[in-house]
Design a protein around this motif. Structure first.
Motif, PDB file in Angstrom:
ATOM      1  N   THR A  65       0.827  -1.209   0.000  1.00 33.24           N
ATOM      2  CA  THR A  65       0.000   0.000   0.000  1.00 33.24           C
ATOM      3  C   THR A  65       0.861   1.259   0.000  1.00 33.24           C
ATOM      4  N   HIS A  66       2.085   1.146   0.494  1.00 33.48           N
ATOM      5  CA  HIS A  66       3.014   2.285   0.476  1.00 33.48           C
ATOM      6  C   HIS A  66       3.877   2.298  -0.786  1.00 33.48           C
ATOM      7  N   GLY A  67       3.724   1.280  -1.627  1.00 30.03           N
ATOM      8  CA  GLY A  67       4.528   1.212  -2.839  1.00 30.03           C
ATOM      9  C   GLY A  67       5.984   0.935  -2.566  1.00 30.03           C
ATOM     10  N   SER A  68       6.257   0.229  -1.464  1.00 27.81           N
ATOM     11  CA  SER A  68       7.659   0.036  -1.056  1.00 27.81           C
ATOM     12  C   SER A  68       8.154  -1.400  -1.214  1.00 27.81           C
ATOM     13  N   PHE A  69       7.295  -2.333  -1.586  1.00 28.34           N
ATOM     14  CA  PHE A  69       7.729  -3.732  -1.624  1.00 28.34           C
ATOM     15  C   PHE A  69       8.378  -4.096  -2.960  1.00 28.34           C
ATOM     16  N   SER A 112      -7.401   4.859   3.666  1.00 28.22           N
ATOM     17  CA  SER A 112      -7.565   5.142   5.096  1.00 28.22           C
ATOM     18  C   SER A 112      -6.223   5.157   5.811  1.00 28.22           C
ATOM     19  N   HIS A 113      -5.282   4.335   5.356  1.00 26.80           N
ATOM     20  CA  HIS A 113      -3.973   4.308   5.989  1.00 26.80           C
ATOM     21  C   HIS A 113      -3.182   5.570   5.675  1.00 26.80           C
ATOM     22  N   ALA A 114      -3.414   6.139   4.501  1.00 27.27           N
ATOM     23  CA  ALA A 114      -2.764   7.405   4.157  1.00 27.27           C
ATOM     24  C   ALA A 114      -3.261   8.516   5.075  1.00 27.27           C
ATOM     25  N   ILE A 115      -4.546   8.459   5.438  1.00 23.38           N
ATOM     26  CA  ILE A 115      -5.093   9.429   6.384  1.00 23.38           C
ATOM     27  C   ILE A 115      -4.402   9.281   7.734  1.00 23.38           C
ATOM     28  N   HIS A 116      -4.174   8.045   8.138  1.00 25.96           N
ATOM     29  CA  HIS A 116      -3.478   7.799   9.401  1.00 25.96           C
ATOM     30  C   HIS A 116      -2.086   8.417   9.397  1.00 25.96           C
ATOM     31  N   HIS A 117      -1.331   8.200   8.339  1.00 21.85           N
ATOM     32  CA  HIS A 117       0.030   8.742   8.264  1.00 21.85           C
ATOM     33  C   HIS A 117       0.024  10.273   8.232  1.00 21.85           C
ATOM     34  N   ALA A 118      -0.967  10.844   7.582  1.00 27.34           N
ATOM     35  CA  ALA A 118      -1.017  12.303   7.455  1.00 27.34           C
ATOM     36  C   ALA A 118      -1.370  12.987   8.771  1.00 27.34           C
ATOM     37  N   GLY A 119      -2.075  12.276   9.660  1.00 23.44           N
ATOM     38  CA  GLY A 119      -2.529  12.938  10.872  1.00 23.44           C
ATOM     39  C   GLY A 119      -2.110  12.290  12.170  1.00 23.44           C
ATOM     40  N   PRO A 170      11.181  -0.586   2.597  1.00 23.07           N
ATOM     41  CA  PRO A 170      10.548  -1.896   2.775  1.00 23.07           C
ATOM     42  C   PRO A 170      10.857  -2.456   4.155  1.00 23.07           C
ATOM     43  N   ASN A 171       9.971  -3.296   4.651  1.00 28.51           N
ATOM     44  CA  ASN A 171      10.098  -3.766   6.031  1.00 28.51           C
ATOM     45  C   ASN A 171      11.414  -4.481   6.307  1.00 28.51           C
ATOM     46  N   TYR A 172      11.994  -5.133   5.290  1.00 31.62           N
ATOM     47  CA  TYR A 172      13.222  -5.889   5.528  1.00 31.62           C
ATOM     48  C   TYR A 172      14.459  -4.999   5.677  1.00 31.62           C
ATOM     49  N   TYR A 173      14.316  -3.686   5.451  1.00 32.73           N
ATOM     50  CA  TYR A 173      15.439  -2.767   5.652  1.00 32.73           C
ATOM     51  C   TYR A 173      15.274  -1.886   6.888  1.00 32.73           C
ATOM     52  N   LEU A 174      14.155  -2.009   7.596  1.00 32.17           N
ATOM     53  CA  LEU A 174      13.901  -1.118   8.725  1.00 32.17           C
ATOM     54  C   LEU A 174      14.932  -1.286   9.842  1.00 32.17           C
TER      55      LEU A 174
END
Length: 361
Positions: free
Chosen positions: A90-94, A122-129, A310-314
């Motif tokens: 959904t974040h376009g990171s995978f 809805s997740h974009a709204i979460h990140h924005a606020g 991506p999650n594997y680089y966090l």
């Protein structure tokens, strides 16, 4: 001379904030990329164990249902890890290409009972606020507010102490019921993934609505042949405990990522993106096994700074930066205390328990 000193004192915090902003951008830059081999390997080492465990749970029905239930946490863990991959999409990171992220996200969304485009919105709204007090929905009709949060906002409703004190006894009771652990982590997760995600919220765009309806249809088309092969009873005996455990675990992770004592909430005027990420998104330091099942999402402070990692680089990004390592960690045990973080106290600048809030009727 004194005037110069005063000017430097005023400029110094501004310079520090600017330096901090540039520092985190430099720190995350090497990790804002995908690795095709790692992405595909993560798909394999997540989905293969999940389907294998599902089959073993079904086979164990002929031996003992207790054995089936004993295997359920393993399948649920893989299910959560699958959702983290979906979340990255959904974040376009995978994957590097947008269409590959969307295609995989649509497929995994069916498996995770979550419409891809609607959840991405809805997740974009979460990140924005996230951490912004003025981005919350705090209407006076609290049950409807909670419903709207679950449908559209992507956050868990959090009231300030002042707001809670101003509510009526009935509204406070509704909020306390909503924030009760049994509701937040048992009832609401199942209701959210099985029922609420089956409907498109009012005002949704065409793509989001089609995502909901398409996901519903795909779930039926995939589940029906499996039910015809194994039978409705055995299907439910295997699927239900997996879904309950995985949904509860996913909501718990989302909760503890932002709901803890020393979190971050500010009004729109004072809200700061970097502070909201580093202080309002937790560094949830989990045991290595649980970190694997949760797809490194415990490094949530970094994820909110740069969702394109991506999650594997966090974890690598966290270890490479002194700035990120200064974030106060939550451990598995200290994180459990977050269950009682119910209200934001603007005076103390921390989350507090209901018992710490005095109310006069």
């Amino acid at each position: 001379m004194f005037k110069l000193i005063e000017e430097l004192e005023v400029a110094s915090p501004l310079m520090q904030r600017e330096q901090q902003r540039e520092q985190w951008k430099e720190d995350v830059a090497p990790y804002r990329r995908t690795n095709l081999a790692l992405s595909w390997w993560q798909i394999v080492n997540t989905l293969v164990p999940f389907f294998l465990t599902w089959y073993l749970m079904y086979s164990a029905l002929s031996v003992s249902y207790w054995l089936t239930l004993a295997l359920a946490p393993l399948a649920a863990g893989c299910y959560i890890r699958t959702f983290i991959i979906f979340h990255d999409c959904t974040h376009g990171s995978f994957f590097k290409s947008a269409w590959a992220n969307q295609l995989l996200g649509l497929i995994l969304g069916v498996l995770c009972l979550t419409p891809f485009y609607q959840w991405r919105h809805s997740h974009a709204i979460h990140h924005a606020g996230s951490g912004n007090l003025d981005k919350r929905i705090t209407g006076q009709v609290l049950p409807m507010t909670i419903k709207k949060y679950m449908l559209t906002n992507g956050n868990i409703l959090t009231l300030t102490v002042k707001e809670y004190q101003q509510f009526s006894a009935w509204q406070r009771l509704v909020y306390r019921f909503y924030r009760h652990p049994a509701v937040l982590f048992l009832i609401m997760p199942v209701l959210l993934f099985l029922v609420i995600y089956r409907f498109a919220p009012a005002g949704s765009g065409k793509k989001e609505r089609l995502s909901v309806y398409g996901t519903n249809l795909a779930i039926v088309l995939i589940a029906l042949p499996v039910i015809l092969m194994v039978g409705l009873g055995p299907f439910l005996l295997v699927e239900v405990p997996i879904v309950i455990m995985a949904c509860s675990g996913a909501v718990w992770l989302f909760y503890v990522q932002h709901q803890y004592e020393h979190s971050y909430w500010e009004s729109k005027r004072e809200w700061n993106f970097v502070k909201a990420a580093l202080h309002g998104s937790s560094y949830y330091r989990l045991p290595r096994v649980l970190q694997w099942f949760t797809g490194n999402i415990g490094f949530h402070h970094i994820h909110h700074l740069s969702p394109r990692i991506p999650n594997y680089y966090l974890e690598k990004c966290h270890r490479a930066s002194l700035l990120f390592q200064k974030t106060r960690p939550l451990t598995l045990w200290s994180g459990l205390r977050a269950i009682f973080a119910n209200l934001w106290d603007e005076e103390q600048q921390k989350m507090v328990r209901f018992s710490q809030c005095k109310v006069r009727d």
